[in-house]
Design a protein around this motif. Structure first.
Motif, PDB file in Angstrom:
ATOM      1  N   LYS A  41       0.827  -1.208   0.000  1.00  0.00           N
ATOM      2  CA  LYS A  41       0.000   0.000   0.000  1.00  0.00           C
ATOM      3  C   LYS A  41       0.862   1.258   0.000  1.00  0.00           C
ATOM      4  N   ALA A  45       1.462   1.232  -6.385  1.00  0.00           N
ATOM      5  CA  ALA A  45       1.282   1.000  -7.821  1.00  0.00           C
ATOM      6  C   ALA A  45       2.135  -0.176  -8.257  1.00  0.00           C
ATOM      7  N   ALA A  59      -7.180  -6.625 -12.450  1.00  0.00           N
ATOM      8  CA  ALA A  59      -6.464  -5.482 -11.886  1.00  0.00           C
ATOM      9  C   ALA A  59      -7.418  -4.369 -11.468  1.00  0.00           C
ATOM     10  N   GLU A  60      -8.451  -4.143 -12.278  1.00  0.00           N
ATOM     11  CA  GLU A  60      -9.424  -3.098 -11.952  1.00  0.00           C
ATOM     12  C   GLU A  60     -10.134  -3.404 -10.631  1.00  0.00           C
ATOM     13  N   SER A  63      -7.586  -3.022  -7.737  1.00  0.00           N
ATOM     14  CA  SER A  63      -7.326  -1.607  -7.423  1.00  0.00           C
ATOM     15  C   SER A  63      -8.463  -1.003  -6.613  1.00  0.00           C
ATOM     16  N   THR A  66      -8.040  -2.291  -3.000  1.00  0.00           N
ATOM     17  CA  THR A  66      -6.817  -1.994  -2.238  1.00  0.00           C
ATOM     18  C   THR A  66      -6.332  -0.559  -2.360  1.00  0.00           C
ATOM     19  N   ILE A  68      -4.426   0.299  -4.725  1.00  0.00           N
ATOM     20  CA  ILE A  68      -3.154   0.174  -5.444  1.00  0.00           C
ATOM     21  C   ILE A  68      -3.421   0.241  -6.942  1.00  0.00           C
ATOM     22  N   SER A  69      -2.772   1.145  -7.615  1.00  0.00           N
ATOM     23  CA  SER A  69      -2.954   1.313  -9.052  1.00  0.00           C
ATOM     24  C   SER A  69      -2.170   0.243  -9.816  1.00  0.00           C
ATOM     25  N   VAL A  70      -2.839  -0.412 -10.764  1.00  0.00           N
ATOM     26  CA  VAL A  70      -2.197  -1.466 -11.550  1.00  0.00           C
ATOM     27  C   VAL A  70      -2.276  -1.093 -13.025  1.00  0.00           C
ATOM     28  N   PHE A 305      -0.755  -8.577  -5.599  1.00  0.00           N
ATOM     29  CA  PHE A 305      -1.588  -8.858  -6.770  1.00  0.00           C
ATOM     30  C   PHE A 305      -1.504 -10.329  -7.149  1.00  0.00           C
TER      31      PHE A 305
END
Length: 372
Positions: A41, A45, A59-60, A63, A66, A68-70, A305
């Motif tokens: 966190k 990313a 991933a969407e 994200s 969490t 967290i950008s993927v 992830f």
């Protein structure tokens, strides 16, 4: 050293730089998972290279859960391996993890060089069979032979793979180009390795021994198949749609297309079915592999992830069709599909080491007759 088979099939450009020695394994049990989550966190990313668009869907959702950008970059199987390799050699360490096919080539160029390492997150360590942890398997894909059910409404027309080399099938069998499909190259090395079984199948089908001009029955099949005017395609989607289109008097047949395309049967009213009797194999299956960059900028976000993808929720984008199978034993097969164990008993995979050494021979034979 790289095997000659991989060097010949992945291209000289990808192998022009020096290599590192060895590989690596990162064990989840050496970590406190709550610390991994906190660090992930903080990183916030990650960048993923993937051969499948479904990774972006996972991933969407990840994200959203969490924060967290993927970023997911989709690449073809050979493009992914070459790009990841070339960037690693050049010291460009932007990608954090890969979702890869063609493990034969990826193992040689990415894992054995030490640029990418195997990581087993908690869910996989707890639930996956050990053989699906090393390397870490996201899922298995199967590829099948298919026919049009308008043309063959009552019975499967395919008895043997050798049928596809006969006059009845001249100019009527579609296959994705082996030259651009590493997994096809791998699969056909198994036909070379099990040449005696192919020769026996020929004799069983036609009542006479196979007469060969090539070194073995696997290469002999490639020769005869291409000399029978096989239709070389660039897309599994195009194959399934062409085979399954309604109202055809003489539809094509499909070889080695992904069974997951059958998810489109109700949506597009496709008249397509896979062969459940063709011998000596119903097709082949192969793994999708997850690997962590040894020099990841966001290693903990990547680990988190990877953990998510091993759960039922994380695998959901792949579970919405037949032909994709999670190593998670709690995953229920898609409605109407068979469990992976059923396919495993009726399909061939391939031997990694034999494939690495012999796929160059397969590709050379393919090109020899495809370009005639």
């Amino acid at each position: 050293m790289f095997s000659k088979g991989i060097m010949r099939t992945m291209g000289a450009a990808a192998l022009s730089a020096g290599i590192l020695l060895g590989g690596g394994i990162v064990q989840a049990q050496e970590e406190v998972w709550s610390d991994v989550v906190a660090a992930a966190k903080a990183e916030g990313a990650l960048l993923v290279y993937s051969t499948t668009s479904r990774t972006a869907k996972a991933a969407e959702k990840f994200s959203g859960m969490t924060g967290i950008s993927v970023e997911v970059v989709r690449l073809g199987e050979q493009d992914l391996i070459q790009r990841a390799y070339q960037e690693s050699v050049a010291g460009v360490n932007d990608v954090d993890m890969i979702v890869a096919e063609d493990w034969v080539a990826a193992r040689e160029l990415l894992s054995n060089t030490g640029y990418f390492v195997n990581y087993v997150p908690p869910t996989a360590r707890e639930l996956f069979a050990e053989r699906h942890q090393y390397p870490l398997v996201l899922g298995f894909i199967n590829r099948v032979f298919g026919y049009n059910t308008d043309k063959h409404p009552d019975a499967d027309p395919l008895a043997s793979i050798w049928d596809l080399t006969t006059e009845d099938y001249r100019g009527r069998v579609m296959i994705r180009d082996v030259a651009i499909t590493g997994e096809h190259q791998n699969a056909l090395t198994e036909w070379v390795r099990r040449s005696d079984e192919l020769a026996a199948d020929y004799k069983s089908r036609f009542g006479k021994p196979l007469e060969m001009t090539e070194a073995n029955a696997g290469l002999e099949f490639i020769k005869r198949f291409l000399e029978n005017d096989a239709i070389i395609m660039t897309s599994d989607t195009k194959i399934s749609e062409a085979v399954g289109a309604a109202g055809q008097e003489n539809p094509p047949y499909g070889m080695f297309y992904v069974y997951s395309k059958h998810r489109d049967v109700p949506l597009q009213d496709l008249r397509i079915k896979d062969s459940r009797q063709i011998s000596p194999t119903l097709g082949y299956y192969y793994p999708i592999i997850l690997q962590l960059s040894a020099n990841a900028k966001h290693p903990n976000a990547a680990k988190m992830f990877m953990e998510y993808l091993g759960t039922l929720e994380g695998f959901a984008p792949w579970a919405d069709s037949p032909g994709v199978y999670s190593p998670n034993p709690n995953q229920v097969p898609f409605e109407g599909d068979m469990p992976f164990a059923w396919w495993e008993d009726r399909m061939w995979s391939y031997d990694l080491d034999f494939a690495a050494e012999n796929r160059g021979i397969v590709l050379d034979t393919w090109l020899k007759y495809a370009q005639r």
